[in-house]
Design a protein around this motif. Sequence first.
Motif, short mmCIF file in Angstrom:
data_model
loop_
_atom_site.label_atom_id
_atom_site.label_comp_id
_atom_site.label_asym_id
_atom_site.label_seq_id
_atom_site.Cartn_x
_atom_site.Cartn_y
_atom_site.Cartn_z
N HIS A 168 15.14 -37.83 33.05
CA HIS A 168 16.28 -38.41 33.78
C HIS A 168 17.54 -38.25 32.92
CE1 HIS A 168 14.78 -42.52 31.96
NE2 HIS A 168 15.00 -41.62 31.06
N SER A 170 19.35 -40.65 32.07
CA SER A 170 19.60 -41.91 31.37
C SER A 170 19.66 -41.72 29.85
CB SER A 170 18.51 -42.93 31.71
OG SER A 170 18.41 -43.10 33.11
N GLN A 173 23.12 -42.04 28.45
CA GLN A 173 23.61 -43.42 28.24
C GLN A 173 23.46 -43.82 26.78
OE1 GLN A 173 22.05 -46.75 30.37
NE2 GLN A 173 21.76 -45.62 32.28
N ARG A 194 10.58 -32.82 35.82
CA ARG A 194 9.34 -33.60 35.92
C ARG A 194 8.19 -32.70 36.32
NH1 ARG A 194 11.38 -39.36 38.42
NH2 ARG A 194 13.19 -39.46 37.02
N GLN A 208 20.60 -35.08 38.58
CA GLN A 208 20.99 -36.49 38.74
C GLN A 208 22.42 -36.67 38.24
OE1 GLN A 208 18.15 -38.77 36.39
NE2 GLN A 208 16.83 -39.04 38.18
N GLU A 210 24.19 -39.86 36.30
CA GLU A 210 24.03 -41.18 35.72
C GLU A 210 25.41 -41.82 35.63
OE1 GLU A 210 20.92 -41.69 34.78
OE2 GLU A 210 21.09 -43.64 33.80
N PHE A 248 13.39 -51.34 36.79
CA PHE A 248 13.52 -50.25 35.83
C PHE A 248 13.46 -50.88 34.45
CE2 PHE A 248 15.99 -48.88 39.56
CZ PHE A 248 15.32 -47.71 39.88
N PHE A 250 15.07 -50.28 31.87
CA PHE A 250 16.34 -50.33 31.14
C PHE A 250 17.41 -51.18 31.81
CE2 PHE A 250 17.17 -46.88 34.09
CZ PHE A 250 15.94 -46.21 34.12
N THR A 251 17.09 -51.81 32.93
CA THR A 251 18.07 -52.68 33.58
C THR A 251 17.42 -54.01 33.97
OG1 THR A 251 17.58 -51.43 35.59
CG2 THR A 251 19.68 -50.98 34.53
N GLY A 282 19.18 -45.64 41.90
CA GLY A 282 18.66 -46.81 41.21
C GLY A 282 19.80 -47.38 40.39
N SER A 283 19.76 -48.69 40.11
CA SER A 283 20.88 -49.28 39.37
C SER A 283 20.48 -50.62 38.78
CB SER A 283 22.06 -49.49 40.33
OG SER A 283 21.73 -50.52 41.25
N ALA A 305 24.59 -49.87 35.09
CA ALA A 305 24.23 -48.45 35.07
C ALA A 305 23.66 -48.08 36.43
CB ALA A 305 23.20 -48.18 33.98
N PHE A 306 23.75 -46.81 36.72
CA PHE A 306 23.10 -46.33 37.95
C PHE A 306 22.72 -44.87 37.76
CE2 PHE A 306 27.70 -45.82 38.47
CZ PHE A 306 27.81 -44.48 38.78
N GLY A 307 21.78 -44.44 38.57
CA GLY A 307 21.38 -43.04 38.53
C GLY A 307 21.06 -42.58 39.94
N1 DAH Z 1 16.59 -43.08 35.56
C1 DAH Z 1 16.13 -43.52 36.86
C2 DAH Z 1 15.26 -42.45 37.50
O1 DAH Z 1 15.30 -41.35 37.09
C3 DAH Z 1 17.31 -43.78 37.77
C4 DAH Z 1 18.11 -44.97 37.31
C5 DAH Z 1 17.82 -46.21 37.77
C6 DAH Z 1 19.16 -44.80 36.44
C7 DAH Z 1 18.53 -47.31 37.38
C8 DAH Z 1 19.91 -45.92 36.03
C9 DAH Z 1 19.57 -47.17 36.51
O2 DAH Z 1 20.93 -45.84 35.19
O3 DAH Z 1 20.30 -48.24 36.14
O4 DAH Z 1 14.54 -42.74 38.40
#
Ligand code: DAH
Length: 341
Positions: A168, A170, A173, A194, A208, A210, A248, A250-251, A282-283, A305-307
């Motif tokens: 990802h 991420s 970040q 993946r 993606q 981010e 997730f 990380f959040t 996702g976030s 954060a979000f992705g």
């Molecule tokens: N890294 C996650 C994925 O690949 C997506 C994601 C979700 C990124 C939540 C984020 C986050 O920064 O806060 O599925």
Amino acid sequence: MQEKVNAILAEIGSADANSQEELEQFRIRFISKKSVVGELFAGLKDVPNEEKKAFGMKLNEVKQAAQAKFKELIDKLESSSEGGDHAHPDLTLPPSGAGLGSMHPLTYVRNQIIQIFERIGFNVADGPEIEDDFHNFTALNFPENHPAREMQDTFFIEKNPDILLRTHTSNVQVRLMQHQKPPLRSIMPGRVYRNEAISARAHCVFHQVEGLYVDKNVSFADLKQTLYHFAKEMFDKDTKIRFRPSYFPFTEPSAEIDISCQICKGDGCQLCKYTGWVEIAGSGMVDPNVLASSGIDPEEYTGFAFGMGIERITQLKFRVNDLRLYTENDVRFLQQFKTLH
Ligand code: DAH
């Protein structure tokens, strides 16, 4: 000899040429050094002296006849090809297409995402696709042996210490937080990998974007408003958005973001599995452990954060329903996006 000269003269008189090849044949037979006319001139030395003068004059007549005929045939061919394939081009015509390529839909959508976030103060950051375990997992609060690591179907390049293809974006970040002090407000587009079997709905390479915002007093309300703004800019003004509680590593808290289905406008269709909603990202609020492991004091700063998946957003915008189309380089697919810029 005299007869031969007359036969050649007659042949020249009746010669014709309807193509460049026939013209060339005429040139070789009557004009070139090795032509029949040339042969006659070579034979002049064997003619008795008293006949030489008359015969020489006769040969000149043949030579001139051949040259005149050759010119006539050239003129004839040129005028007959006017308007045909070999005509001089009409320079006043508009140019024919130069065969310009078109923008790939994923590039177009990525650029649009970047523009939307740039307008609200995000900058663009980049990070490596070949990554170590720390930046892809550990610093993002994936505990050792946690099933979430398995869920990501990682391609490993080396084991112990692990080097892998990032699963990802991420990872960027972590790198940003390690190298910059808050306030941080960045988006990070890129390619991720993946270990999935390739099908219409899954691919081993995808893209993606981010997002990360770290500062004093960043709240979940900021996250909501930012993504709400994004959805309205990216899709149309009537697009609805909802946050669904999720997990997730990380959040905390985490949420998945759904928008009202762009295809059926919420009525229910195959794409949204008759729910009226499709997931786009996702976030969540950056977990304090992630801030700490990247060198930022979680007592002082918070962040969101979000992705999001670029393929998914492109699918919703352009109704591309098979992920394989993006990488197959089929011109019939790519040409449909000619008007994008
Ligand atoms: N890294 C996650 C994925 O690949 C997506 C994601 C979700 C990124 C939540 C984020 C986050 O920064 O806060 O599925």
